[in-house]
Design a protein around this motif. Structure first.
Motif, PDB file in Angstrom:
ATOM      1  N   LYS A 175       0.827  -1.205   0.000  1.00  0.00           N
ATOM      2  CA  LYS A 175       0.000   0.000   0.000  1.00  0.00           C
ATOM      3  C   LYS A 175       0.863   1.257   0.000  1.00  0.00           C
ATOM      4  CE  LYS A 175      -4.015  -2.023   2.344  1.00  0.00           C
ATOM      5  NZ  LYS A 175      -4.819  -2.048   3.596  1.00  0.00           N
ATOM      6  N   PHE A 176       1.935   1.234   0.790  1.00  0.00           N
ATOM      7  CA  PHE A 176       2.848   2.380   0.828  1.00  0.00           C
ATOM      8  C   PHE A 176       3.490   2.594  -0.538  1.00  0.00           C
ATOM      9  CE2 PHE A 176       7.225   3.910   1.219  1.00  0.00           C
ATOM     10  CZ  PHE A 176       7.014   5.141   1.836  1.00  0.00           C
ATOM     11  N   SER A 177       3.939   1.495  -1.165  1.00  0.00           N
ATOM     12  CA  SER A 177       4.569   1.587  -2.475  1.00  0.00           C
ATOM     13  C   SER A 177       3.582   2.093  -3.521  1.00  0.00           C
ATOM     14  CB  SER A 177       5.123   0.208  -2.876  1.00  0.00           C
ATOM     15  OG  SER A 177       5.794   0.268  -4.106  1.00  0.00           O
ATOM     16  N   LEU A 178       2.321   1.640  -3.430  1.00  0.00           N
ATOM     17  CA  LEU A 178       1.290   2.055  -4.385  1.00  0.00           C
ATOM     18  C   LEU A 178       0.988   3.552  -4.255  1.00  0.00           C
ATOM     19  CD1 LEU A 178      -0.815   1.275  -6.523  1.00  0.00           C
ATOM     20  CD2 LEU A 178      -2.391   0.739  -4.648  1.00  0.00           C
ATOM     21  N   LYS A 179       0.845   4.023  -3.006  1.00  0.00           N
ATOM     22  CA  LYS A 179       0.562   5.450  -2.788  1.00  0.00           C
ATOM     23  C   LYS A 179       1.713   6.321  -3.305  1.00  0.00           C
ATOM     24  CE  LYS A 179      -2.386   4.817   1.282  1.00  0.00           C
ATOM     25  NZ  LYS A 179      -2.492   5.007   2.754  1.00  0.00           N
ATOM     26  N   THR A 180       2.938   5.915  -2.990  1.00  0.00           N
ATOM     27  CA  THR A 180       4.104   6.678  -3.451  1.00  0.00           C
ATOM     28  C   THR A 180       4.155   6.714  -4.982  1.00  0.00           C
ATOM     29  OG1 THR A 180       5.316   5.944  -1.492  1.00  0.00           O
ATOM     30  CG2 THR A 180       6.607   6.888  -3.287  1.00  0.00           C
ATOM     31  N   GLY A 181       3.916   5.565  -5.599  1.00  0.00           N
ATOM     32  CA  GLY A 181       3.947   5.478  -7.056  1.00  0.00           C
ATOM     33  C   GLY A 181       2.887   6.342  -7.711  1.00  0.00           C
ATOM     34  N   MET A 182       1.672   6.350  -7.155  1.00  0.00           N
ATOM     35  CA  MET A 182       0.583   7.153  -7.732  1.00  0.00           C
ATOM     36  C   MET A 182       0.886   8.646  -7.638  1.00  0.00           C
ATOM     37  SD  MET A 182      -2.837   5.093  -6.503  1.00  0.00           S
ATOM     38  CE  MET A 182      -3.918   6.282  -7.278  1.00  0.00           C
ATOM     39  N   ILE A 183       1.434   9.077  -6.505  1.00  0.00           N
ATOM     40  CA  ILE A 183       1.776  10.492  -6.342  1.00  0.00           C
ATOM     41  C   ILE A 183       2.852  10.896  -7.352  1.00  0.00           C
ATOM     42  CG2 ILE A 183       2.849  12.166  -4.785  1.00  0.00           C
ATOM     43  CD1 ILE A 183       1.486  10.621  -2.470  1.00  0.00           C
ATOM     44  N   LEU A 184       3.899  10.077  -7.475  1.00  0.00           N
ATOM     45  CA  LEU A 184       4.973  10.378  -8.421  1.00  0.00           C
ATOM     46  C   LEU A 184       4.464  10.367  -9.857  1.00  0.00           C
ATOM     47  CD1 LEU A 184       7.912   8.342  -6.845  1.00  0.00           C
ATOM     48  CD2 LEU A 184       7.760  10.819  -7.055  1.00  0.00           C
ATOM     49  N   PHE A 185       3.553   9.444 -10.167  1.00  0.00           N
ATOM     50  CA  PHE A 185       2.991   9.362 -11.511  1.00  0.00           C
ATOM     51  C   PHE A 185       2.246  10.645 -11.860  1.00  0.00           C
ATOM     52  CE2 PHE A 185      -0.709   8.446 -14.180  1.00  0.00           C
ATOM     53  CZ  PHE A 185      -0.093   7.947 -15.312  1.00  0.00           C
ATOM     54  N   LEU A 186       1.396  11.095 -10.968  1.00  0.00           N
ATOM     55  CA  LEU A 186       0.603  12.304 -11.240  1.00  0.00           C
ATOM     56  C   LEU A 186       1.496  13.542 -11.345  1.00  0.00           C
ATOM     57  CD1 LEU A 186      -2.426  11.633  -8.848  1.00  0.00           C
ATOM     58  CD2 LEU A 186      -2.390  11.481 -11.347  1.00  0.00           C
ATOM     59  N   VAL A 187       2.471  13.659 -10.437  1.00  0.00           N
ATOM     60  CA  VAL A 187       3.372  14.819 -10.471  1.00  0.00           C
ATOM     61  C   VAL A 187       4.171  14.845 -11.775  1.00  0.00           C
ATOM     62  CG1 VAL A 187       5.403  15.870  -9.409  1.00  0.00           C
ATOM     63  CG2 VAL A 187       3.537  15.040  -7.963  1.00  0.00           C
ATOM     64  N   ALA A 188       4.740  13.692 -12.159  1.00  0.00           N
ATOM     65  CA  ALA A 188       5.555  13.623 -13.379  1.00  0.00           C
ATOM     66  C   ALA A 188       4.709  13.896 -14.618  1.00  0.00           C
ATOM     67  CB  ALA A 188       6.225  12.250 -13.482  1.00  0.00           C
ATOM     68  N   LEU A 189       3.482  13.382 -14.640  1.00  0.00           N
ATOM     69  CA  LEU A 189       2.609  13.585 -15.803  1.00  0.00           C
ATOM     70  C   LEU A 189       2.234  15.057 -15.956  1.00  0.00           C
ATOM     71  CD1 LEU A 189       1.133  12.147 -18.115  1.00  0.00           C
ATOM     72  CD2 LEU A 189      -0.819  11.846 -16.579  1.00  0.00           C
ATOM     73  N   VAL A 190       1.918  15.696 -14.835  1.00  0.00           N
ATOM     74  CA  VAL A 190       1.569  17.124 -14.888  1.00  0.00           C
ATOM     75  C   VAL A 190       2.771  17.948 -15.362  1.00  0.00           C
ATOM     76  CG1 VAL A 190       0.981  19.124 -13.473  1.00  0.00           C
ATOM     77  CG2 VAL A 190      -0.254  16.975 -13.158  1.00  0.00           C
ATOM     78  N   LEU A 191       3.953  17.638 -14.837  1.00  0.00           N
ATOM     79  CA  LEU A 191       5.154  18.365 -15.263  1.00  0.00           C
ATOM     80  C   LEU A 191       5.437  18.144 -16.746  1.00  0.00           C
ATOM     81  CD1 LEU A 191       7.559  17.720 -12.235  1.00  0.00           C
ATOM     82  CD2 LEU A 191       6.462  19.878 -12.873  1.00  0.00           C
ATOM     83  N   TYR A 192       5.184  16.924 -17.234  1.00  0.00           N
ATOM     84  CA  TYR A 192       5.408  16.638 -18.656  1.00  0.00           C
ATOM     85  C   TYR A 192       4.464  17.461 -19.532  1.00  0.00           C
ATOM     86  CZ  TYR A 192       5.879  13.966 -22.983  1.00  0.00           C
ATOM     87  OH  TYR A 192       6.088  13.595 -24.281  1.00  0.00           O
ATOM     88  N   ILE A 193       3.207  17.536 -19.123  1.00  0.00           N
ATOM     89  CA  ILE A 193       2.227  18.315 -19.898  1.00  0.00           C
ATOM     90  C   ILE A 193       2.612  19.789 -19.918  1.00  0.00           C
ATOM     91  CG2 ILE A 193      -0.179  19.068 -19.974  1.00  0.00           C
ATOM     92  CD1 ILE A 193      -0.940  16.329 -18.785  1.00  0.00           C
ATOM     93  N   ILE A 194       3.013  20.308 -18.758  1.00  0.00           N
ATOM     94  CA  ILE A 194       3.441  21.715 -18.683  1.00  0.00           C
ATOM     95  C   ILE A 194       4.654  21.958 -19.582  1.00  0.00           C
ATOM     96  CG2 ILE A 194       4.427  23.474 -17.153  1.00  0.00           C
ATOM     97  CD1 ILE A 194       2.727  22.237 -14.897  1.00  0.00           C
ATOM     98  N   GLY A 195       5.630  21.020 -19.533  1.00  0.00           N
ATOM     99  CA  GLY A 195       6.824  21.154 -20.368  1.00  0.00           C
ATOM    100  C   GLY A 195       6.491  21.135 -21.848  1.00  0.00           C
ATOM    101  N   CYS A 196       5.553  20.266 -22.257  1.00  0.00           N
ATOM    102  CA  CYS A 196       5.159  20.196 -23.669  1.00  0.00           C
ATOM    103  C   CYS A 196       4.447  21.482 -24.114  1.00  0.00           C
ATOM    104  CB  CYS A 196       4.248  18.989 -23.898  1.00  0.00           C
ATOM    105  SG  CYS A 196       5.101  17.408 -23.756  1.00  0.00           S
ATOM    106  N   LEU A 197       3.636  22.026 -23.234  1.00  0.00           N
ATOM    107  CA  LEU A 197       2.938  23.267 -23.576  1.00  0.00           C
ATOM    108  C   LEU A 197       3.908  24.442 -23.685  1.00  0.00           C
ATOM    109  CD1 LEU A 197      -0.196  22.911 -21.262  1.00  0.00           C
ATOM    110  CD2 LEU A 197      -0.153  22.725 -23.761  1.00  0.00           C
ATOM    111  N   ALA A 198       4.931  24.431 -22.828  1.00  0.00           N
ATOM    112  CA  ALA A 198       5.871  25.560 -22.808  1.00  0.00           C
ATOM    113  C   ALA A 198       6.920  25.481 -23.903  1.00  0.00           C
ATOM    114  CB  ALA A 198       6.554  25.620 -21.429  1.00  0.00           C
ATOM    115  N   PHE A 199       7.310  24.255 -24.297  1.00  0.00           N
ATOM    116  CA  PHE A 199       8.393  24.106 -25.276  1.00  0.00           C
ATOM    117  C   PHE A 199       7.960  23.152 -26.397  1.00  0.00           C
ATOM    118  CE2 PHE A 199      10.234  24.939 -21.116  1.00  0.00           C
ATOM    119  CZ  PHE A 199      11.057  26.024 -21.371  1.00  0.00           C
ATOM    120  N   SER A 200       6.806  23.407 -26.974  1.00  0.00           N
ATOM    121  CA  SER A 200       6.232  22.503 -27.971  1.00  0.00           C
ATOM    122  C   SER A 200       7.003  22.481 -29.290  1.00  0.00           C
ATOM    123  CB  SER A 200       4.775  22.892 -28.246  1.00  0.00           C
ATOM    124  OG  SER A 200       4.709  24.239 -28.716  1.00  0.00           O
ATOM    125  N   GLU A 201       7.828  23.486 -29.547  1.00  0.00           N
ATOM    126  CA  GLU A 201       8.514  23.575 -30.836  1.00  0.00           C
ATOM    127  C   GLU A 201       9.871  22.873 -30.825  1.00  0.00           C
ATOM    128  OE1 GLU A 201       6.999  24.814 -33.436  1.00  0.00           O
ATOM    129  OE2 GLU A 201       5.273  25.272 -32.168  1.00  0.00           O
TER     130      GLU A 201
END
Length: 802
Positions: A175-201
């Protein structure tokens, strides 16, 4: 590239990143939990073995007084109750006679009168051993302890605990590993989307950002898991120390009450050594006085320090009082947990996580190439000669993905198949035609090579008229069938047959790969095509070999082969869905369409007697095949397992060194174009491998020199992978096309390689590992020099330039 202006491309890019990130975190977490589960189960077995020894000693003391085992109910029943009340997790305890008939059981109702499975590995009278012997039956694990009357086997004590008990403990960490993984997944995905929007070219920034996010998220996840497991494992080991300390102190205090000191007590060291053996979680056990001076000591496996005073401030020390009430003497029992074992477990977990991180990065870019290929699949229908640079890149992606997926399937088993062969041979105990065990163990490797050779002949002389797509589908289906048969092969003969079938499928695909490269590249992109093929081959090796070792380490040989089958099936689907059905036609300068034809025997022998090909085979290819098929794919994994005592996961990681070097194949291809001297570069690679093996054989060997050999072999493979095809293609044999020349050479190569594993095994059996490596190294080095003297530098000769 993720393009925010194109909604489809934008969401596709995000989906690819999310899938790779999620898979990486899931696999990373699953491997960590699996490793932790294994450690916890081993710790439980050791803990329950302590209770088992307590019951064993009480029963055997009665047997040694002449009492019969079937008359000890009044002794055995209270022992059952005492242990069940104090040891959480034990479900049932049994005592059976020498014929496995159950005499006593903690069950209120028992349906069997006999133990329903074989144990002690089939021995009729198991030898006395302090190490716990355990096995799984249905959903339970049984700890089996032999009972003796004097020197004769009297029966067995069996202690049962359920897998559900293990699973309930592991669940909280999951359960601890699952919670940690889900938090990291969401944070990394949001950062990736922001990065793509900012540097799409910027595609280069997107690639860099992808690598950084995947690496960072996986590393953080691994660190959290590492700390969690470190605390948990230390806690488990300390609990075992307390249990062992209580058991030992109880046994020692009875005679201590009478003697008051240890001066008149005999064999205390022997008793401590007996109690510590079989409990790997304890590295040392000591009896100390009030000044912490060590009076008696015992160590587990390796010898500990020889200091006279014990430092009780060490957090790894558990202390239990031994002094009886009102005694003027003061003694304590101290137990040290096995910190090196904990570090070893955590190190393996960290290495597994590192492997997953590397594989996740490789898969991210392969999956990205696959998406781009699907989006531009019309490009591969264009004739290579008429392709634009963009369309040529799409064709190279087709080559890259097809090679990667199948080679992942083929090489995922590399780190453990030799060990699996050895295990099957030893468990079946069958010999073949009076041959030595080493020779018999090499038979499945030999039949694998025979299968490759037969498939290549069949493909070369029969299947050239059908499309690469059909060849891929047929041969991958055969490979899958052979892999399934491998799982169910429990004797060396059936195993050899299954490997022959796998080899047949592999050989047909391997030979057809050169057809794929030639069909989808022009003379302008041919070198890039073979370089892409070599780089994809290396990427697949880097990913698959360590993954195979890790999977087998955690889940067994069958699971490792099932992973290989999964990727082979994925390759089959890729061939059916992505490769055009129609066979490519060649168009000459005059515009005439010419169909490729099957190779005739006359063409085959023309190639065989070509000086260009013959010098390469004699001086470069044969020593390399001994290195690659005889050593790398067969004997080196056995050497690492038997001599270096490495796990399958670490064997896979070390073999991965070989493949990491091959990632530079494209760079070496460009270097060969600039250097304009193919035979010089090939000779350098062969000479490098030869010198390293000579140094290993001449010296004392050792782990560092072994790594040097792996690097040198990788360099040799790098030059061959990068230059071999374009070097051989430049031979220009009359009436033999470039495709047929390359494929005929590969058939000749595989005919020779059939004998390589057995020949290498015989050489090593007769000469020893170190001397044999020196002999092979001398052959490789001398061959490199002779090739430099007598080889032809075909594509750079003046007549060829004209």
């Amino acid at each position: 590239m993720v393009n925010v202006k194109n909604r489809r491309t934008f969401f596709t890019g995000i989906s690819v990143f999310a899938v790779i990130l999620a898979l990486g975190l899931v696999v990373n977490g699953a491997l960590g939990i699996s490793g932790f589960e294994g450690v916890y189960r081993d710790a439980l077995i050791s803990r329950y073995n302590i209770d088992g020894k307590y019951i064993k000693s009480r029963i055997e003391s009665n047997l040694n007084l002449g009492k019969k085992l079937y008359l000890l109910e009044n002794t055995v029943r209270p022992l059952f109750s005492q242990v069940l009340d104090s040891s959480a997790g034990i479900e049932h305890i049994y005592v059976s006679d020498e014929h496995n008939e159950i005499l006593y059981s903690s069950r209120s109702v028992i349906s069997q009168q006999k133990i329903p499975f074989n144990y002690y590995e089939g021995e009729k009278e198991p030898s006395e051993s302090n190490s716990p012997y355990s096995l799984k039956f249905l959903d339970s694990t049984f700890i089996c302890i032999p009972l003796y009357s004097a020197d004769s086997f009297a029966g067995s004590l069996l202690m049962e605990f359920s897998q559900k008990y293990v699973a309930s403990y592991i669940q909280q960490y999951s359960k601890f590993s699952l919670k940690t993984g889900m938090i990291l997944f969401l944070v990394a995905l949001v950062l990736y989307i922001i990065g793509c929007l900012a540097f799409s070219e910027s595609e280069s920034f997107e690639n860099f950002f992808t690598v950084v996010l995947l690496l960072t998220s996986q590393i953080i996840f691994s660190v959290f898991n590492y700390n969690s497991y470190n605390n948990a494992i230390s806690s488990i080991f300390n609990a075992n120390m307390e249990r062992l300390g209580h058991s030992v102190s109880t046994a020692i205090q009875d005679p201590l009450k009478m003697e008051e000191t240890f001066d008149n007590m005999k064999d205390v060291d022997v008793y401590l050594a007996e109690r510590i053996s079989g409990n790997n979680q304890c590295s040392g056990i000591f009896i100390i006085d009030k000044d912490q001076k060590i009076l008696y000591r015992a160590f587990n496996e390796t010898r500990g320090d020889s200091s006279e005073v014990l430092d009780l401030t060490d957090s790894d020390i558990t202390v239990v009082d031994l002094t009886v009430p009102d005694s003027p003497y003061y003694y304590r029992l101290a137990l040290r947990i096995n910190r090196p074992l904990i570090n070893s477990v955590l190190r393996d977990m960290a290495l597994d996580s590192g492997t997953i991180i590397i594989v996740a990065l490789i898969f991210a870019f392969i999956l990205k190439s696959f998406i781009i290929l699907i989006q531009n699949r019309k490009d591969i229908l264009v004739i290579p000669k008429e392709m634009t640079p963009s369309q040529s890149r799409t064709a190279l992606r087709l080559i890259e993905i097809s090679t990667f997926v199948f080679m992942f399937a083929a090489y995922e088993t590399l780190s453990f198949i030799p060990l699996y062969i050895q295990d099957v041979f030893r468990s079946s105990g069958s010999y073949f035609m009076g041959l030595s065990s080493e020779t018999v163990e090499s038979l499945p490797v030999t039949t694998y090579m025979i299968g490759i050779m037969i498939a290549m002949f069949f493909t070369l002389f029969v299947m050239k008229q059908i499309s690469v797509r059909k060849r891929y589908v047929i041969m991958s289906a055969i490979f899958i069938a052979g892999s399934f048969l491998t799982i169910f092969s429990k004797d060396i003969v059936l195993f050899s047959i299954s490997r022959l079938i796998c080899g047949f499928g592999f050989g047909g695909i391997l030979l057809s790969t050169s057809s794929l490269v030639i069909e989808y590249t022009s003379s302008r992109t041919r070198s890039a095509g073979f370089g892409t093929n070599a780089a994809a081959f290396a990427s697949a090796s880097i990913s698959s070999i360590p993954i195979g070792g890790v999977v087998v380490n955690k889940f067994g040989y069958e699971a490792g082969i099932l992973v290989s089958i999964f990727f082979a099936f994925a390759f089959l689907l890729f061939a059916m869905c992505c490769l055009p059905e129609k066979k490519r036609l060649r168009i000459k300068k005059n515009g005439k369409v010419v169909k490729s034809r099957n190779v005739t025997l006359k063409d085959f022998f023309r190639v065989f007697f070509s000086r260009h090909v013959l010098t390469y085979i004699l001086f470069i290819n044969i020593p390399f095949q001994i290195i690659y098929w005889g050593l790398f794919q067969f004997l080196l994994p056995l050497y690492m397992s038997d001599t270096l005592k490495l796990s399958q996961g670490n064997i896979g990681r070390i073999l991965g060194i070989f493949s990491v070097i091959s990632l530079f194949a494209a760079s070496v291809s460009r270097l060969s174009d600039k250097a304009r001297n193919d035979k010089l570069l090939i000779s350098l690679g062969a000479c490098c491998a030869g010198i390293a093996m000579i140094a290993f054989g001449y010296g004392a060997g050792g782990f560092i020199m072994f790594i040097v050999i792996m690097v040198a072999m990788g360099i040799d493979n790098l030059f061959i992978d990068s230059i071999e095809e374009v070097y051989l293609e430049s031979g220009h044999i009359k009436h033999v096309s470039e495709e047929n020349l390359l494929q005929t050479y590969k058939v000749i190569e595989k005919v020779l390689s059939v004998f390589i594993p057995s020949v290498t095994s015989i050489i090593i059996v007769n000469s020893g590992f170190n001397k044999s490596l020196m002999v092979i190294g001398i052959y490789s080095a001398i061959g490199a020099v002779l090739f430099l003297l007598f080889g032809k530098n075909g594509r750079w000769e003046k007549k060829h330039e004209k």
